[in-house]
Structures are given as C-alpha cells and as structure tokens.
Design a protein around this motif. Structure first.
Motif: not given
Length: 287
Positions: A128-134
């Motif tokens: 999620m640190n990579v994917v969140k809000n992207t």
C-alpha cells in the motif's frame, strides 16, 4: 376529476422514474469483476484452476502479477508463474511498481486491461505504501469494475479491505504473528484497496490461531464482518455473495453486542456475537 387523475398519473410516473434511476445507480455501482482472496500457504493446482476458471480468460487475455508486498518480488513472481504456466497458455506478466513508475500511463493502461490481477504475499503495508493515492490504485479499481478478477494471497488478501490489518499492535512494540489477548485500541489498521466493503480479513487464520486478532478487529469495527481465512483456502467474492474454495476452513464473526471497555490495560468484554465456520462450496452473504 380529470385533474385528479392526471395528477395521480403524474405522481406514478415520477415514482416509477425515481425507482428506475435508483435501480440503475445501484447496478452501476456494482462491479462486474470478482475477487479471489487466498489465506496464504500452499496453493494447489486445483485451487489455481478454480481461479483461472473464475477469470474466464480468453485467447488474447493476460495475467498481471503485482509482487510489491514481497521482499523478494522477482522470486515471488517466478514461483507464481512456474505454477500457472502449467495450467494456462495465457501470458503472465510482472509489474513490480515503485514510486518512480506509478504514473506511467502505458503500464497503468496495461494493468487496467488485465483480465486477472494477482497480488503476492509478503507485507501488506509495503504494497500500500507504493499503491495508495496513485493511478495504480485507480487502475486496479477500474479493472475490477470492468469485469477483471482481482486475486491475492496472504498480504495480498489483507489489502482487499478498506480497513487493512497491518499485523502490528499499538500497545506492544514487538511484532507477533498472533495476539495473546483481546484489547481495544491495540489493533493497528491502515487504508487498503477497499475492493470489499464492511469486511475485515485476516489470513493464515487457523494455522496461526489469529482469533484474538480478528476479535480485536471486531471491537474496533463492530459494524463490520470479520473473516478469518485459513491457508490453502480462498474466498470467491461475487458482489455481496461469498463462496468458499480450497482445503480448509473460513471463520466468520459478526454482530458483537454489549461491548464494554475497561480502563484496566484496555481490556474488553463482549456479551455476545455471531460466529460461523464454512468449508469448500458453502456460501454466505455480506452487507
């Protein structure tokens, strides 16, 4: 009299139109895709064949693996591919995103058009640190809305929820695979993908005796349904209906009543709750 009749007809027409618009809106909000949520552990060829059949892959369709949860993403992808390439002729592609890649439109379009997206195990927070809000987050949702199957195992199961269990405890600094007690304000959660609503998922459930952790989640989110998926077992989610697949069991807890929180070490009591255990082929509904 004629005016009254015309007025009644007008009211009926308005009510009919309103009902139609409400129904259309509800249908538009229902995703066309399915979820295949695995509790971790070994994945039998039979279980993976069920996933492929659910995905309804056509000749030109392809599978995308998102291995960002894993500390060894290439090895995770290779292991998954070695199994599936014996079960399907469809191409299997790795998209190992990092922060420099999340705005790549070509990659995101390819992700959105994948018929099957698989999220590996590892650390759900890392994913999620990579994917969140992207745009990657958006592409996964659009794929699901348009009819793709989104699958995940272990950490890839946890990310399916809107309130994602991280595995950490707020009241203890040392990580443990399970909780040794049930306390309020102890469970750490963060934002997940939110593909399944009003549900908290825990994985490796029977194998790692995670009852205390799931009950802690129910204390924090009493209006949610807590679902514990054992290893080598999966949830097949079709909108609001869940079917069990695989070798072991799924535990469902919900509707806690009489929750009382004590000031002493954040202890908690629950007067009653509903609990059920399901095995392969059985189904239940969610909100």
């Amino acid at each position: 009299m004629k005016k009254i009749l015309r007025s009644n007809c007008y009211i009926k027409s308005c009510l009919t139109l309103f009902a139609f618009l409400c129904l259309s809106t509800m249908q538009a909000q229902s995703p066309k895709g399915k979820l295949f949520i695995i509790g971790g552990g070994d994945r039998s060829d039979e279980l993976m064949t069920q996933l492929l059949n659910l995905s309804e892959l056509k000749k030109n369709d392809y599978i995308v693996v998102l291995p960002m949860s894993s500390g060894e993403p290439v090895e995770s992808f290779t292991y998954f591919k070695s199994q599936l390439q014996n079960l399907t002729p469809n191409p299997i592609i790795m998209m190992n995103y990092d922060k420099t890649m999340v705005n790549n439109k070509v990659l995101n379009d390819s992700l959105q058009n994948a018929k099957l997206i698989f999220i590996s195990g590892g650390d759900q927070t890392r994913f999620m640190n990579v994917v969140k809000n992207t745009p990657v987050y958006t592409a996964i949702h659009k794929a699901y809305e348009n009819g793709s199957t989104i699958a995940g195992t272990s950490a890839g199961a946890a990310v399916m929820c809107e309130h994602m269990i991280t595995g950490n405890q707020k009241l203890q600094t040392k990580y443990s695979e399970t909780f040794d007690n049930i306390r309020y304000n102890n469970l750490e959660t963060t934002v997940g993908l939110g593909l399944i609503k009003n549900v908290i998922i825990d994985q490796h459930f029977m194998k790692r005796s995670r009852y205390n952790r799931l009950l802690s989640a129910l204390v924090e989110f009493p209006d949610h349904i807590g679902i514990g998926i054992d290893e080598s077992t999966a949830l097949i989610v079709r909108n609001k209906e869940i079917e069990i697949a695989g070798e072991s069991e799924v535990v469902v807890v919900k509707k806690p009543k009489g929750i009382t929180k004590s000031q002493k070490e954040n202890l908690v009591s629950i007067k009653s709750l509903e609990m059920a255990i399901y095995t392969e082929g059985q189904k239940f509904k969610i909100k």
